[in-house]
Write a protein that holds these residues in place. Structure first.
Motif, short mmCIF file in Angstrom:
data_model
loop_
_atom_site.label_atom_id
_atom_site.label_comp_id
_atom_site.label_asym_id
_atom_site.label_seq_id
_atom_site.Cartn_x
_atom_site.Cartn_y
_atom_site.Cartn_z
N ASP A 593 -12.58 -4.74 -10.44
CA ASP A 593 -11.30 -4.27 -10.44
C ASP A 593 -10.40 -4.81 -8.94
N TYR A 594 -11.38 -5.03 -8.20
CA TYR A 594 -10.79 -5.44 -6.64
C TYR A 594 -11.30 -6.89 -6.56
N GLY A 595 -11.49 -7.85 -7.42
CA GLY A 595 -11.91 -9.19 -7.22
C GLY A 595 -12.93 -9.35 -6.52
N ARG A 596 -12.83 -9.97 -5.39
CA ARG A 596 -13.99 -10.30 -4.37
C ARG A 596 -14.13 -9.57 -3.32
N PHE A 597 -13.27 -8.24 -3.25
CA PHE A 597 -13.10 -7.47 -2.21
C PHE A 597 -14.41 -6.06 -2.57
N ARG A 598 -15.22 -6.12 -2.07
CA ARG A 598 -16.39 -4.99 -2.30
C ARG A 598 -15.85 -3.89 -1.57
N ILE A 599 -15.73 -3.95 -0.17
CA ILE A 599 -15.40 -2.79 0.72
C ILE A 599 -14.12 -3.48 1.83
N HIS A 600 -13.13 -2.75 1.75
CA HIS A 600 -12.27 -3.14 2.83
C HIS A 600 -11.68 -1.47 3.16
N LYS A 601 -11.90 -1.43 4.30
CA LYS A 601 -11.70 0.06 4.62
C LYS A 601 -11.30 0.21 6.18
N LEU A 602 -10.24 0.89 6.35
CA LEU A 602 -9.63 1.14 7.73
C LEU A 602 -9.53 2.78 8.01
N GLY A 603 -10.36 3.11 8.80
CA GLY A 603 -10.64 4.57 9.20
C GLY A 603 -10.13 5.08 10.64
N ILE A 604 -9.85 6.28 10.65
CA ILE A 604 -9.95 6.87 12.01
C ILE A 604 -10.77 8.19 12.03
N ALA A 605 -11.36 8.51 13.47
CA ALA A 605 -11.83 9.64 13.41
C ALA A 605 -11.72 10.21 15.01
N GLY A 606 -11.43 11.55 15.09
CA GLY A 606 -11.20 11.97 16.47
C GLY A 606 -12.11 13.19 16.75
N TYR A 607 -12.32 13.49 18.14
CA TYR A 607 -13.16 14.33 18.55
C TYR A 607 -12.45 14.86 19.97
N SER A 630 -6.45 -11.94 -15.54
CA SER A 630 -5.93 -12.85 -16.67
C SER A 630 -4.71 -13.93 -15.79
N SER A 631 -4.18 -13.47 -14.75
CA SER A 631 -3.46 -14.37 -13.88
C SER A 631 -4.30 -14.99 -13.08
N GLY A 632 -5.31 -14.56 -12.58
CA GLY A 632 -6.21 -14.76 -11.51
C GLY A 632 -5.59 -14.73 -10.01
N THR A 633 -4.62 -13.78 -9.99
CA THR A 633 -3.86 -13.30 -8.73
C THR A 633 -4.35 -11.88 -8.17
N TYR A 634 -4.06 -11.72 -7.08
CA TYR A 634 -4.18 -10.35 -6.44
C TYR A 634 -2.61 -9.63 -6.37
N ASN A 635 -2.72 -8.52 -6.98
CA ASN A 635 -1.14 -7.75 -6.86
C ASN A 635 -0.89 -7.42 -5.38
N PRO A 636 0.47 -7.59 -5.16
CA PRO A 636 0.86 -7.35 -3.74
C PRO A 636 0.21 -6.14 -3.04
N ASP A 637 0.09 -6.23 -1.77
CA ASP A 637 -0.60 -5.20 -1.03
C ASP A 637 0.62 -4.15 -0.61
N VAL A 638 0.81 -3.03 -1.54
CA VAL A 638 1.82 -2.22 -0.94
C VAL A 638 0.86 -0.72 -0.42
#
Length: 844
Positions: A593-607, A630-638
């Protein structure tokens, strides 16, 4: 005594010396004896020897240097005399004297430590008569004989010629017991010890709760004790007086355990060790299981310099009781009298196999191990290999309450090899696993046929090689210097077999990766940790199905991965920003579903930690864009809030030491609504007094609130109280209840369901009204378990009277059963070899 004289003579001169020397060297020894630290260092530097260490180190080093010019090197003399000589390990002060009869006397003071043959002696002061071979000492005496046995005393006298001694105000041990006496005499013949005015106890306090006092105690190493005029005391009262008491402290040849299990009934387990040492053990076993049958077996274990061997063999003449509908779960072939006599078939069940390990190599560390066992059925180990050699109250209660076989009661064969050399590790693993599986044709859980099917899984080989190191030392630019490096490669082959033993799936997997990372202190309270990894994965099924083919495509790739962590602040309050990207660089089309991206995560943790509060918070955002194959393109990153993981916030407040309030709040960012909230109140206080009686109170209350469906809220309550009603006598009570109808306490929710609101206080009190069954039934606080009893603390011993009741679902799942267990036990707290208990279970 020439050996003793030569060894001591040299060693006594090394640390301190208080006798005349040649006049030309007198100034050196005067400085060694009375000089200050700086004078000692100057003398050391003059002679070109090290001036490091404290004053004693300098004195020893100077004397060693001066005397070494005239004496035979100590290493040579000690090597020649070490077997029979007295060797001085340490003394703060040493003095050498000669008596009028020309006998040499050595005086040692301050942290004295000597060895003689296989014995070691510590004391505050010690006097050694070199010619007569006598050693006397006083002050914090510790005498360790050649067997490792310790004697503590205030004073002692020891004759090295006869290996006999006397300890004044001495103390030592007999197995788990402590004995002391005004005088303890060590007699060389028969390795016998005689103690006068002795006291024996397991309680190591000034005034023990119980003890045995004796006019004289004879201890014949290692296992026999004879006590003359023995008085057995409890507190200050003499309970029994005997003119003589003889005991063999050796453990009984046959160790017996007696307990009850629901599945097996009454269990008697016997173990005999014809051979038992730290290196080798042989155990012969013979058990009786009331319902299951008669068991016999043998275990052999040996541990040697290059490995270990562990062999097991056992068999059971088993009763086939659970295959008969007429045989209920309480059936017993032993009775009760007048019960129906069922004709039960018998068959053999068995377990056979062994484990072998070899360790070898000089420059490399190698370990090879082989494990091969075969059991007749998945239940065998659960039924017969849960063994005990002593009485254990907690095991008894646990097994009596729930004794059904588990699904994971399987076993494995394996042949493994491990090699380590410097920073390289290599392993080859071969494994065959047998796991019992659910037989859907059988509904009753406790029947043997419930898990009669076994699935076979073979993983062979599983080869891994890895390397770790710190690389690029002292290079420029500095930020790429001293990187932590780890690499690994793996290949494994796995075959899956069905319950009929037919191969139904086979797969090959391989992977390799290389990781580099390092932490950087960018500024005070700012830490940056980046990692970069490059790797490859591959997977291939043999004759794959459509689903297996798609899985192979997704798990076959060349990838790159980066991880970055940026932490602001000290340990007490900080904020972490982290990023993780795993990207497929090459590989077959897998329609992910995400093409070549297996993990792409941005996180925050506070203590944060402030005053009496601690706060923790975490969430992350999924940055993977969706891919249109079908089109071989990524959808816009919104920005899409559905990509947020739930926000988890945990707040803990501890206003006083005995009370903590915690709140764990989960907010569903994707749907913009709170999800659940757990509020936990915990109160613990062990310092409550009513008159002179001490109370311990522990109450844990956990309310799990579901924002989406409040009708699913649950309240857990675990309450326990202990009261010291008399000295060393404690009464305890604990109860666990669960409430799954909390909504009945809220008017809006109750009215919405068309029922009346319930007062929570009244409802809670009803659950404790044990005199009225209807009140307990009406209460929404459902009692799940209750326990109360009495504990008599005998310091090292403990006497327990306990009742435990549990509400459990029946085997067929149609009703609830209340299991009652009554137990009486007495035993040593830390010694499981000696305890007795009796259990009465309702229905037995």
């Amino acid at each position: 005594m020439s050996r003793i004289r030569w060894v001591l003579l040299y060693l006594l001169l090394v640390p301190w010396i208080c006798f005349a020397v040649e006049e030309s060297d007198r100034s050196v020894y005067e400085i060694v004896k009375d000089g200050i630290e700086e004078e000692l260092r100057q003398e050391a530097r003059k002679r070109g020897i090290s001036d490091d260490g404290d004053v004693n180190d300098l004195r020893r080093r100077l004397l060693d240097h001066e005397l070494g010019k005239q004496l035979v090197p100590f290493e040579e003399r000690a090597e020649a005399e070490k077997e029979d000589g007295i060797i001085l390990q340490r003394a703060d002060f040493i003095e050498h004297r000669e008596t009028e009869g020309d006998e040499e006397i050595i005086y040692l003071r301050g942290n004295v430590d000597i060895t003689y043959r296989d014995k070691r002696i510590y004391a505050d002061e010690m006097r050694i008569n070199v010619d007569q071979g006598f050693i006397a000492g006083k002050g914090n005496i510790t005498f360790i004989d050649d067997s490792g046995k310790e004697y503590l005393a205030e004073e002692f006298f020891y004759d090295t010629n006869t290996d006999e001694g006397v300890f004044f105000q001495g103390k030592s041990t007999l197995k788990k017991f402590i004995y002391s006496g005004n005088i303890i005499r060590k007699i060389h013949e028969s390795e016998k010890f005689v103690s006068e005015n002795a006291t024996i106890t397991t309680c190591n306090i000034k005034y023990p709760h119980y003890r045995v006092e004796a006019n004289r105690l004879f201890y014949y190493d290692p296992d026999y004790v004879l006590i003359k005029d023995a008085s057995f005391y409890f507190g200050q009262d003499a309970l029994i007086e005997l003119p003589y008491y003889y005991s063999n402290l050796e453990e009984p040849d046959i160790k017996t355990s007696l307990h009850f299990r629901e599945r097996a009934g009454l269990v008697i387990q016997n173990t005999y060790y014809p051979v038992k040492s730290d290196e080798t053990q042989l155990a012969l076993k013979g058990d009786v299981y009331e319902r299951l049958g008669v068991y016999t077996g043998a275990d052999f274990f040996t541990d040697y310099s290059v490995g270990e061997t562990d062999l097991k063999a056992s068999a059971v003449l088993a009763n086939e009781v659970y295959y008969y509908d007429a045989v209920t779960e309480n059936w017993s072939p032993w009775g009760p009298p007048g019960s129906t006599d069922y004709t039960v078939n018998r068959y053999f069940r068995y377990n056979l196999g062994g484990y072998q390990k070899f360790e070898y190599g000089d420059r490399t560390d190698n370990t090879t191990e082989l494990n091969l066992y075969w059991t007749s059925d998945p239940y065998y180990e659960y039924d017969f290999e849960r063994r005990s050699e002593t009485f254990d109250l907690f095991k008894l209660i646990e097994q009596a309450e729930s004794d059904n076989p588990r699904k994971d009661s399987g076993f494995s064969w394996y042949a493994n090899h491990y090699t380590s050399i410097d920073s390289f590790d290599f392993s080859v693993l071969n494994n065959m696993t047998f796991k019992p599986q659910r037989n859907t044709a059988v509904d009753t859980v406790y029947l043997p046929g419930y898990y009669e099917h076994r699935l076979y899984t073979i993983t062979a080989p599983n080869v891994t090689i890895s390397h770790h190191d710190t690389i690029l030392h002292d290079i420029q630019p500095e930020f790429i210097s001293s990187l932590d490096y780890v690499s690994s490669a793996n290949y494994q082959h796995t075959a899956y077999y069905d319950d009929a033993g037919m191969l139904y799936s086979e797969v090959h997997r391989a992977s390799t990766w290389l990781n580099l990372g390092r932490s950087y202190e960018l500024a005070e309270y700012i830490e940056f940790t980046p990692e970069i990894e490059v790797g490859a994965e591959g997977q291939s099924h043999v004759e794959p199905t459509t689903n297996e083919l798609q899985d192979d495509q997704r798990r076959t790739l060349l990838y790159g991965e980066t991880k970055e962590s940026l932490i602001f602040g000290p340990d007490e309050i900080n904020l972490e920003l982290y990023h993780n990207l795993k990207y497929k660089l090459a590989g077959p089309d897998d329609f992910y579903d995400y093409g070549r991206f297996r993990i792409h995560k941005l996180g925050i943790a506070g203590y944060a930690e402030f005053w009496k509060f601690t706060e923790e918070l975490t969430t992350s955002y999924d940055l993977r864009p969706t891919y249109d194959w079908s089109s071989g393109t990524y959808n816009p990153d919104v920005l899409d809030q559905s990509r947020f993981s739930p926000l988890i916030n945990t707040l803990t407040f501890r206003p006083i030491e005995t009370l903590s309030l915690s709140d764990r709040f989960i907010y569903d960012i994707a749907n913009s609504r709170p999800k659940t909230n757990s509020f936990i109140l915990n109160y613990y206080n062990d310092n409550i007094y009513l008159d002179k009686h001490r109370f311990t109170l522990d109450w844990n209350l956990d309310w799990e609130h579901n924002f989406n469906d409040p009708l699913r809220d649950i309240l857990h309550s675990n309450f326990e109280v202990n009261m010291d009603i008399y000295r060393y006598l404690t009464l305890y009570f604990s109860v666990y209840s669960r409430n799954e109808d909390i909504w009945r306490y809220f008017p809006s929710l109750a009215q919405g369901q068309g029922v009346e609101t319930v007062n929570p206080i009244v409802d809670l009190l009803k659950s404790f009204n044990f005199l009225n069954v209807e009140d307990r039934k009406d209460s929404y606080f459902k009692l799940k378990s209750i326990s109360f009893g009495l504990t008599r603390d005998l310091h090292d011993w403990q006497l327990n009277f306990d009742y435990t009741g549990n509400r459990e679902i029946s085997y067929d799942g149609t009703r609830y059963l209340w299991n009652n267990t009554f137990s009486i036990s007495i035993g040593l707290k830390e010694v499981e070899d000696v305890n007795i208990h009796t259990t009465f279970t309702e229905g037995r």
